[in-house]
Design an enzyme around this catalytic site. Structure first.
Site, mmCIF file in Angstrom:
data_model
loop_
_atom_site.group_PDB
_atom_site.id
_atom_site.type_symbol
_atom_site.label_atom_id
_atom_site.label_comp_id
_atom_site.label_asym_id
_atom_site.label_seq_id
_atom_site.Cartn_x
_atom_site.Cartn_y
_atom_site.Cartn_z
ATOM 1 N N ASP A 283 0.873 -1.164 0.000
ATOM 2 C CA ASP A 283 0.000 0.000 0.000
ATOM 3 C C ASP A 283 0.920 1.227 0.000
ATOM 4 O OD1 ASP A 283 -3.259 0.493 1.560
ATOM 5 O OD2 ASP A 283 -2.145 1.716 0.127
HETATM 6 C C1 GLC Z 1 -4.296 4.264 -0.278
HETATM 7 C C2 GLC Z 1 -5.230 3.132 0.095
HETATM 8 C C3 GLC Z 1 -5.327 2.050 -0.931
HETATM 9 C C4 GLC Z 1 -5.146 2.648 -2.310
HETATM 10 C C5 GLC Z 1 -3.721 3.165 -2.409
HETATM 11 C C6 GLC Z 1 -3.448 3.822 -3.763
HETATM 12 O O1 GLC Z 1 -3.550 4.641 0.838
HETATM 13 O O2 GLC Z 1 -4.984 2.499 1.347
HETATM 14 O O3 GLC Z 1 -6.598 1.415 -0.762
HETATM 15 O O4 GLC Z 1 -5.385 1.664 -3.302
HETATM 16 O O5 GLC Z 1 -3.409 4.070 -1.371
HETATM 17 O O6 GLC Z 1 -4.207 4.970 -3.906
#
Ligand code: GLC
Length: 744
Positions: A283
């Site tokens: 993430d």
């Molecule tokens: C965010 C979220 C995740 C998302 C990623 C990219 O922090 O936790 O669900 O897909 O970053 O945007």
């Protein structure tokens, strides 16, 4: 104009380079490419940075073009449209040494331009085909704008409405969450990833992110391995069964080990036990975050832990780009592991056909002609209606009459175009494209039948609008309040300790009831989580939960309010009486001192002294404008052996005067186990349409396989004994039937 000349030229080059575009050749082509790559270029594939077309986490400025030309970046998020991706892809394909195409990912969660209800709302439709259709449309619109990969479905089970991200998931149930996860994967990935309108899906957030302590986002999760395997892992395994091509590791620590550095979940379970051969992206900076977690000493240590644990790509963290080469040279990371990560990422790009034609998703004509197609908007309208849940309907306040002399519409969300598409709404339009509730009802009522007052804001304490609202409420035949949360009050980093309707909206509801003691009042709710409605249930007659219903939300809602669509949605999350009951969900354990039905006040039982144990609205609850009667429950046998199947059936009759859908739910209860078992478990459901007066028999097949669970030795199996079974309209029932599971 498709880049035909360019892509034909590339087709020729790709064939020269051995890119045949045939699936059976992908692995060999990956190996052939890997053989040409330097270590730095292999590391480059594990690096992902953000474009400037959206921001979905703390800003990190990066020199994208430099990294792309050097072959030090393999993927980007938040970059899309022809304009937003063409130059980036051109730099990768025509200016880097080996011309490896970039992968463009974006959070297309519940739609890209045409926005559908938030995922917790779509789940409430219990309609897997609808969910697949909406994600197919999302893939059509996203792929027309250069997007190859969506960071969805989110399949985190959650039983805590304080957690803002409960809005993005399927709800509290394992079986339903698993089925819904599969439907999204099928919709996004279609049946052929090499087609230009299919995109990679991504099962997230692996794992147990929804069990955050105190419902606070990014917080600690602690649970037994049994709970992990029986509740939080199955929906992820289900996405693999549906062919999901990527996973995303999560932010939370699990039992002391951050999930973006957790070898047990990422390698032992995901790779070794489940044999997963897709790739795992972290993430957003979640690898680096092992430093504040207190699990990594610094960025280099975080890179070592993340790569060794099985995170193949570093989203926004830079630690793979900065430290992997050094770590390999120091023998702290095995080069083969980095090469395996690179291989997985390259394979995904081959599957998408990006080596044959890196520009296949870059087509201005397609971009200009795909978004908001009439059939997409029609599906969004159907989804909004089908996702709404009629929580209560006293005095048959709903449906409204089109012939009413006047209806007062009051509340901060009546004319809203901004919040209605919810959180994580990708490139959904917040400036007027969405159909507001006011615009929706204007298809049913003439202007002179409609009275309107905003009354108050969602959060501000200004009561200056109360007087006008109360005044028009008194003039109307019926009153509709459209209230709830702002879209930013759920989703990421949006947990609430107070789960009531926010601001002074509750106060306005009370004043409007006081001014109209005998009038029909309907509360239409826009919100991203279960709310504590304990005060409102006695103040209003009807409550229609519409979640954040999306681009066509106002139209779909009006279809329900005026009876053009008979509400059929049912809750996939429990609505508590108050936040003190949380976590609360339909299938908690019975305890050794359950409250006796015969004497609910008996002492020394597992109860509260200031509230009932029961929630306000249960999992599976949802009313209709008609009524359904369940009768003639049958079991094909009262015994089930390990290698047979049992059939359970019931007759459902539409006893009202309106056609409608009913969602029949199959529950079982394993009465005695080598570990305690939930008081009931959903094991099947069917959404069936019944004309008024019509009866249909709904049947389910149950086998020993459906009854398996992980016991205290983490053995996945089923144990002989008594199983109670029922087919019901919701989870609020008492079992009256059972069968014996016997050894052969
Ligand atoms: C965010 C979220 C995740 C998302 C990623 C990219 O922090 O936790 O669900 O897909 O970053 O945007």
């Amino acid at each position: 104009m498709r880049l035909t000349l360019k892509s034909n030229l590339l087709l020729g080059i790709s064939c020269l380079l051995g890119y045949t575009g045939l699936a059976q050749d992908y692995e060999a082509q990956v190996e052939a490419l890997m053989a040409k790559m330097t270590l730095e270029e292999k590391i480059g594939q594990t690096v992902m940075y953000s474009g400037e077309w959206d921001q979905t986490g703390p800003y990190v400025g990066t020199d994208n073009m430099k990294y792309i030309r050097e072959g030090h970046m393999g993927a980007m998020l938040n970059a899309f449209t022809v304009e937003g991706t063409r130059d980036l892809q051109k730099a990768a394909v025509e200016e880097s040494r080996l011309g490896i195409p970039l992968l463009f990912g974006y959070d297309v969660i519940h739609g890209h331009r045409t926005i559908f209800p938030i995922n917790l709302g779509l789940a409430a439709s219990w309609d897997l085909k609808l969910i697949e259709d909406t994600s197919r449309i999302a893939a059509e619109e996203a792929s027309a704008e250069g997007i190859h990969w969506t960071f969805a479905p989110m399949v985190d089970i959650s039983r805590d409405p304080r957690w803002g991200r409960i809005s993005e998931g399927p709800g509290e149930d394992v079986f339903l969450g698993s089925e819904i996860g599969k439907a999204y994967v099928k919709g996004f990935q279609g049946d052929d990833l090499s087609k230009f309108n299919t995109i990679l899906a991504c099962a997230k957030h692996f794992v147990a992110y929804g069990a955050a302590q105190a419902g606070r986002d990014y917080h600690t999760t602690n649970m037994s391995e049994g709970e992990l395997r029986n509740v939080y892992l199955p929906p992820f395994k289900a996405t693999i069964d549906a062919g999901v091509e990527t996973f995303m590791s999560a932010f939370n620590e699990l039992n002391g080990v951050p999930t973006s550095g957790n070898k047990f979940t990422l390698r032992d379970i995901l790779q070794d036990e489940w044999g997963y051969n897709g790739f795992v992206v972290s993430d957003y900076t979640s690898i680096n975050e092992m430093i504040p977690h207190g699990y990594a000493a610094d960025g280099k240590d975080a890179a070592r832990i993340g790569m060794n644990a099985g995170v193949d790509m570093d989203m926004m963290g830079s630690v793979y780009r900065l430290y992997l080469k050094e770590l390999i040279e120091e023998g702290k990371v095995d080069q083969a592991i980095v090469e395996d990560a690179c291989r997985r990422i390259l394979l995904a790009k081959f599957k998408l056909g990006l080596f044959e034609d890196p520009y296949r998703y870059i087509d201005q004509d397609r971009e200009d002609t795909t978004k908001y197609k009439p059939e997409f908007l029609a599906k969004a309208r159907e989804a909004a209606a089908s996702s709404s849940v009629l929580l209560q309907n006293k005095n048959s306040a709903l449906p409204l009459s089109k012939n009413a002399k006047s209806v007062a519409f009051i509340g901060p969300l009546v004319k809203d175009h901004y919040d209605i598409i919810g959180n994580w709404a990708a490139k959904g339009d917040r400036k007027g494209k969405a159909v507001s509730v006011f615009e929706g009802i204007s298809e049913y009522l003439k202007a002179d039948q409609i009275l309107y007052a905003k009354g108050c804001e969602i959060l501000k304490d200004d009561e200056s609008g109360f007087e006008e609202a109360i005044e028009i409420s008194k003039q109307a035949d019926a009153i509709v309040l459209v209230m709830g949360e702002g879209h930013h009050m759920s989703g990421e980093a949006a947990s609430r300790t107070n789960i009531r309707i926010p601001g002074i909206q509750p106060k306005l509801i009370k004043k409007i009831r006081e001014a109209n003691p005998d009038k029909n009042i309907t509360l239409v709710l826009m919100n991203g989580r279960p709310l504590n409605l304990s005060n409102e249930v006695d103040l209003v007659d009807a409550i229609l939960e519409i979640w954040f219903p999306g681009t066509m939300g106002g139209a779909g809602t009006a279809d329900v309010l005026f009876g053009a669509y008979n509400p059929s949605g049912k809750l996939t999350v429990t609505f508590p009486r108050n936040v003190g009951q949380v976590p609360i969900y339909y299938n908690m354990k019975n305890t050794g001192r359950p409250i006796p039905e015969t004497n609910p006040k008996e002492d020394y039982k597992s109860n509260y002294i200031d509230a009932p144990n029961s929630p306000l609205f249960v999992f599976g609850h949802g009313l209709s404008y008609t009524s359904f009667e369940y009768s003639d429950f049958k079991l094909s046998s009262d015994k089930l052996t390990f290698n047979e199947a049992l059939k359970a059936s019931v007759t459902i009759t539409n006893t009202g005067d309106m056609d409608g859908y009913e969602i029949a739910q199959l529950y079982v209860h394993d009465v005695v186990g080598s570990v305690t078992r939930p008081v009931k478990e959903l094991k099947g459901f069917e959404k069936v349409f019944l004309k008024k007066g019509e009866s249909k028999t709904v049947s389910f097949t149950i086998s020993a396989e459906d009854l398996k669970f992980y016991n205290s030795e983490m053995i996945y199996g089923v144990e002989p004994g008594t199983f109670e079974i029922a087919i019901e309209p919701s989870s609020d029932f008492k079992f009256t039937n059972s069968f014996e599971l016997v050894n052969d």
